[in-house]
Design an enzyme around this catalytic site. Structure first.
Site, short mmCIF file in Angstrom:
data_model
loop_
_atom_site.label_atom_id
_atom_site.label_comp_id
_atom_site.label_asym_id
_atom_site.label_seq_id
_atom_site.Cartn_x
_atom_site.Cartn_y
_atom_site.Cartn_z
N GLY A 1 0.81 -1.33 0.09
CA GLY A 1 -0.08 -0.09 -0.04
C GLY A 1 0.76 1.29 0.04
N GLU B 1 3.90 -6.88 1.84
CA GLU B 1 3.31 -7.34 0.31
C GLU B 1 3.21 -5.97 -0.54
OE1 GLU B 1 -0.70 -8.42 1.21
OE2 GLU B 1 0.00 -10.20 2.53
N CYS C 1 -13.48 4.14 -28.20
CA CYS C 1 -14.77 4.62 -28.28
C CYS C 1 -15.55 4.91 -26.90
CB CYS C 1 -15.66 3.80 -29.40
SG CYS C 1 -14.99 3.56 -30.86
#
Ligand SMILES: *Cc1c(COP(=O)(O)O)cnc(C)c1O
Length: 418
Positions: free
Chosen positions: A239, A273, A342
């Site tokens: 994080g 992590e 698009c």
């Protein structure tokens, strides 16, 4: 020091000029720097030198085999969220004993395969998952090492789509019920509680939410100890944010100190992590300006990369720097950099002051994390090639998709496949 630098006004990755690279390999093209990945990983390792630790790179940020290979050679562990990611780690030479398995909805088949591979830990996200894992482990005659992913109800102060540690989010086990679930887990045959974990979100730029989370988890570790459940590790997730737009990022040493400080009186291995903070700044996306479309109201630069190649701007309104690979010498104007898909949401950047000519190559910076990993074939667009630069050497680590691969596995209703 960044491994992306200018020499004679041309942008280089390590020893390779990016204009020449685009000419040789075409665009859109993802370019990664081995040196930058190693530098980011080494910063974690150095900051953790005085604490027993395991760095489990979050594979979902960039799962290219070459990226995993570079990290596996450095001794990294891996955080996975699917069996596809486990097989990638194994294919790249990663050590299964250093793998932690996150994810809110692991299937029985996922569990069976991960048990058989001998992973380090299952990060369990619900009581129902724990029950299923106990059944699968018993059927497999194996013991599943587990950690409960606790939801500490902490506000990570990030984009709502990537905040994961609030009680409104689908992730983890409410901190108030974790103690009783650990007691249940400890009594289940086939289950061995070895750790505790949380992951409160991504692109976090303040240390306080991490400090709050670790305080909550340490309190729980103490309560567990009093109940006779001794854990071996604490996993505080990933994080840590990166600077996309000049944001101030916590120094890695300060971040690590905030995590290890509260652990001093405990004999716990610290698992982290990190994903984004390892690879974001190790990658750029090269794209070519196809057409310029100045209007009285707005100027559009139409480029050959789109939201299917790099989703973050469209998905989160994320800002990434866009720079010319070489200076074209045209006058500077304010441009929206938009792709061929698009959708009005198909933009890479808005209101950028750039001197552009058609044919120019642009680099979208900070594209190493959640870039190719989130790419799709929307609008039947083949996904870009990926190259990894190591000094003067260019490794093509993913070939550009061919048109035929777009419908591989499909058939018409008459059974004909082209
Ligand atoms: C996504 C994720 C990470 C990595 O987050 P970053 O912000 O990229 O560091 C780590 N752990 C878990 C459980 C995740 O879902």
């Amino acid at each position: 020091m960044s491994h992306f630098h200018r020499m004679d006004a041309t942008l280089f990755c390590e020893g390779v000029a990016l204009d020449a690279l685009a000419a040789t390999h075409g665009t859109p093209l993802y370019v990664y720097s081995r040196g930058e990945i190693e530098q980011a990983y080494s910063a974690y390792r150095a900051a953790l030198a005085h604490h027993d630790h395991l760095i489990c790179y979050a594979v979902k940020a960039n799962s290219n085999l070459a990226v995993l290979d570079v990290l596996a050679r450095l001794g990294a562990g891996f955080d996975i969220v699917s069996i596809g990611e486990l097989e990638r780690v194994l294919a790249a030479g990663g050590n299964p004993e250093k793998v932690v398995f996150s994810g809110v909805c692991k299937t029985r088949e996922d569990m069976r395969r991960a048990l058989q591979a001998g992973i380090h830990c299952f990060n369990v996200e619900s009581e129902a998952e724990l029950d299923m894992l106990a059944v699968v482990a018993e059927e497999s005659n194996l013991v599943a090492p587990i950690s409960l992913r606790v939801n500490p109800d902490v506000d990570a102060r990030t984009h709502p789509y990537i905040a994961t540690g609030l009680k409104d989010n689908k992730f983890g086990i409410a901190i108030g019920t974790a103690l009783s679930l650990y007691r249940k887990a400890a009594a289940l045959p086939g289950i061995q509680p070895i750790g505790i974990d949380c992951h409160i979100g991504s692109q976090i730029l303040n240390i306080e939410p991490f400090s709050e989370a670790v305080a909550h988890l340490v309190r729980l570790v103490d309560q567990l100890g009093e109940s006779g459940i001794e854990l071996k590790h604490i996993d505080l997730g990933g994080g840590l944010g990166v600077s996309y737009e000049g944001e101030t990022v916590p120094a890695i040493g300060d971040y690590i100190s905030a995590l290890t400080g509260p652990l001093e009186a405990h004999n716990l291995t610290l698992i982290l992590e990190p994903g984004r903070s390892i690879v974001a700044n190790a990658g750029v996306l090269l794209t070519r300006v196809e057409y310029l479309k100045p209007t009285t109201h707005k100027n559009f630069a139409l480029v050959d990369a789109a939201m299917n190649d790099l989703l973050r701007p469209a998905l989160y309104g994320a800002w990434q720097d866009i720079v010319p690979v070489t200076a074209s010498g045209n006058i500077t104007r304010c441009w929206d950099i938009v792709g061929p898909v698009c959708e009005t949401g198909d933009f890479l950047g808005k209101s950028r002051d750039l001197a552009l000519r058609s044919g120019d190559i642009l680099a979208v910076m900070g594209a190493g994390a959640y870039g190719f990993a989130m790419a799709s074939n929307y609008n039947s667009r083949p996904r870009p090639a990926e190259v990894l630069i190591d000094g003067d050497t260019t490794h093509i680590v993913r070939a550009r998709e061919s048109l035929e691969t777009l419908w591989a596995g499909e058939s018409t209703i008459s059974g004909a496949s082209l």
